[in-house]
Enzyme design. Structure first.
Site, PDB file in Angstrom:
ATOM      1  N   THR A  82     -21.157  -6.341 -15.618  1.00 46.58           N
ATOM      2  CA  THR A  82     -19.965  -5.708 -15.563  1.00 46.58           C
ATOM      3  C   THR A  82     -18.787  -6.255 -14.672  1.00 46.58           C
ATOM      4  O   THR A  82     -17.729  -6.124 -15.059  1.00 46.58           O
ATOM      5  CB  THR A  82     -20.341  -4.389 -14.756  1.00 46.58           C
ATOM      6  N   ASP A 121       0.962  -1.137   0.083  1.00 48.96           N
ATOM      7  CA  ASP A 121      -0.002  -0.201  -0.153  1.00 48.96           C
ATOM      8  C   ASP A 121       0.789   1.244   0.038  1.00 48.96           C
ATOM      9  O   ASP A 121       0.544   2.247   0.870  1.00 48.96           O
ATOM     10  CB  ASP A 121      -0.860  -0.211   1.317  1.00 48.96           C
ATOM     11  N   ARG A 162      -0.537  -8.996  13.579  1.00 49.29           N
ATOM     12  CA  ARG A 162       0.571  -8.424  13.874  1.00 49.29           C
ATOM     13  C   ARG A 162       1.648  -9.381  14.481  1.00 49.29           C
ATOM     14  O   ARG A 162       1.141 -10.052  15.334  1.00 49.29           O
ATOM     15  CB  ARG A 162       0.466  -7.202  15.090  1.00 49.29           C
ATOM     16  N   ASP A 171      -6.470  -7.062  -4.892  1.00 48.72           N
ATOM     17  CA  ASP A 171      -7.643  -6.747  -3.824  1.00 48.72           C
ATOM     18  C   ASP A 171      -8.561  -5.718  -4.423  1.00 48.72           C
ATOM     19  O   ASP A 171      -8.384  -4.512  -3.932  1.00 48.72           O
ATOM     20  CB  ASP A 171      -7.017  -6.409  -2.533  1.00 48.72           C
ATOM     21  N   LYS A 185     -11.737  -5.823  -4.498  1.00 48.57           N
ATOM     22  CA  LYS A 185     -13.246  -5.644  -4.129  1.00 48.57           C
ATOM     23  C   LYS A 185     -14.478  -5.263  -5.086  1.00 48.57           C
ATOM     24  O   LYS A 185     -15.057  -4.446  -4.764  1.00 48.57           O
ATOM     25  CB  LYS A 185     -13.245  -4.685  -2.654  1.00 48.57           C
TER      26      LYS A 185
HETATM   27  O1  C5P Z   1      -2.465  -3.449   8.565  1.00 52.40           O
HETATM   28  P1  C5P Z   1      -1.865  -3.929   7.487  1.00 52.40           P
HETATM   29  O2  C5P Z   1      -1.028  -2.846   6.854  1.00 52.40           O
HETATM   30  O3  C5P Z   1      -0.787  -5.109   7.760  1.00 52.40           O
HETATM   31  O4  C5P Z   1      -2.798  -4.117   6.472  1.00 52.40           O
HETATM   32  C1  C5P Z   1      -2.529  -4.861   5.414  1.00 52.40           C
HETATM   33  C2  C5P Z   1      -3.643  -4.943   4.403  1.00 52.40           C
HETATM   34  O5  C5P Z   1      -4.860  -5.564   4.756  1.00 52.40           O
HETATM   35  C3  C5P Z   1      -4.160  -3.525   3.793  1.00 52.40           C
HETATM   36  O6  C5P Z   1      -3.968  -3.653   2.510  1.00 52.40           O
HETATM   37  C4  C5P Z   1      -5.408  -3.495   4.240  1.00 52.40           C
HETATM   38  O7  C5P Z   1      -6.326  -2.708   3.469  1.00 52.40           O
HETATM   39  C5  C5P Z   1      -5.916  -4.625   4.473  1.00 52.40           C
HETATM   40  N1  C5P Z   1      -7.085  -4.752   5.833  1.00 52.40           N
HETATM   41  C6  C5P Z   1      -8.193  -5.363   5.209  1.00 52.40           C
HETATM   42  N2  C5P Z   1      -9.153  -5.490   6.224  1.00 52.40           N
HETATM   43  C7  C5P Z   1      -8.857  -5.214   7.538  1.00 52.40           C
HETATM   44  C8  C5P Z   1      -7.482  -4.764   7.933  1.00 52.40           C
HETATM   45  C9  C5P Z   1      -6.650  -4.566   6.817  1.00 52.40           C
HETATM   46  O8  C5P Z   1      -8.469  -5.525   4.167  1.00 52.40           O
HETATM   47  N3  C5P Z   1      -9.583  -5.438   8.540  1.00 52.40           N
END
Ligand code: C5P
Length: 233
Positions: free
Chosen positions: A69, A11, A176, A60, A62
């Site tokens: 579509t 990201d 984590r 990802d 979504k």
């Molecule tokens: O928190 P972290 O940086 O490890 O998140 C990794 C990825 O997981 C990010 O791309 C975030 O958009 C996604 N994510 C998610 N749903 C969550 C938490 C994080 O899709 N509840």
């Protein structure tokens, strides 16, 4: 040795920085997750660049639109040979069926149920009377009925979901690593008190893919952190 289930969430706004980070840790992760932000900014070109590392790519995106579509969008990303693509289960059964039908043979199509950013009040505001947990379970069942490969779920849910859906493919974000001080560290460094799940705990509970972003990308030494996570799995 087991296949490494860690997908690094890239990201980062700059393509060069994302590529450099991925290259640094490439030997210690199992794949790369690219989100909507990355795809809107760098498109097919960005995905092609990261493909050069030879790791599976998780798009990802979504997706959520009318079935026709979403199926067309799946076909349009087919050339990128994604290993995993996400769609919103709230798009309905026909949309998920068509997304799966349009996906490549080697592409897992996985449903997002309820975004973790939505609480009870948010669901009520969009006319959903169920609480987020009940709604997520309902959408998980719908995703399974539609023939999808699995769902995105939290490390707290994956054990229960896995019991219900034995051969499901479960993508778990929000992890984590244990920082050696007893519990995982908060990714943004604020050290909040929220109960966290480690990559190992999620894997043991049935996770197929472990999405990890900031614990690696924001580390002073991403390679050491990626190696340390790999060693726990
Ligand atoms: O928190 P972290 O940086 O490890 O998140 C990794 C990825 O997981 C990010 O791309 C975030 O958009 C996604 N994510 C998610 N749903 C969550 C938490 C994080 O899709 N509840």
């Amino acid at each position: 040795m087991n296949h490494n289930p860690v997908y690094l969430a890239l990201d980062l706004p700059r393509l060069e920085a994302a590529e450099a980070l991925a290259r640094k840790v490439a030997g210690h992760i199992g794949g790369i997750k690219l989100g909507l932000e990355f795809f809107c900014a760098h498109g097919h070109h960005g995905v092609h660049e990261l493909h050069k590392l030879g790791l599976p790519i998780f798009l990802d995106l979504k997706l959520h639109d009318i079935p026709n579509t979403v199926a067309a969008a799946m076909q349009a990303i087919h050339v990128l040979e994604p290993a995993i693509v996400t769609v919103h289960a709230a798009g309905g059964r026909a949309m998920m069926e068509d997304a799966k039908a349009a996906a490549g043979e080697n592409c897992k199509v996985v449903a997002v149920t309820v975004l973790t950013s939505l609480d009870d009040d948010d669901l009520t505001a969009i006319g959903v009377s169920a609480d987020p947990h009940a709604q997520a379970l309902r959408l998980a069942e719908l995703a399974q009925a539609a023939g999808l490969d699995g769902i995105v779920c939290s490390g707290h849910e994956v054990g229960a979901v896995h019991k219900q859906w034995k051969d499901g493919f479960f993508v778990v974000p929000g992890l984590r690593p244990d920082d050696g001080k007893g519990r995982g560290r908060n990714g943004n460094g604020t050290g909040d008190q929220k109960r966290t799940v480690t990559p190992r705990e999620a894997r043991d509970a049935g996770a197929s893919v472990l999405v990890i972003g900031r614990p690696i990308s924001r580390a002073d030494d991403p390679l050491t952190v990626a190696r340390a996570i790999e060693a726990t799995l």
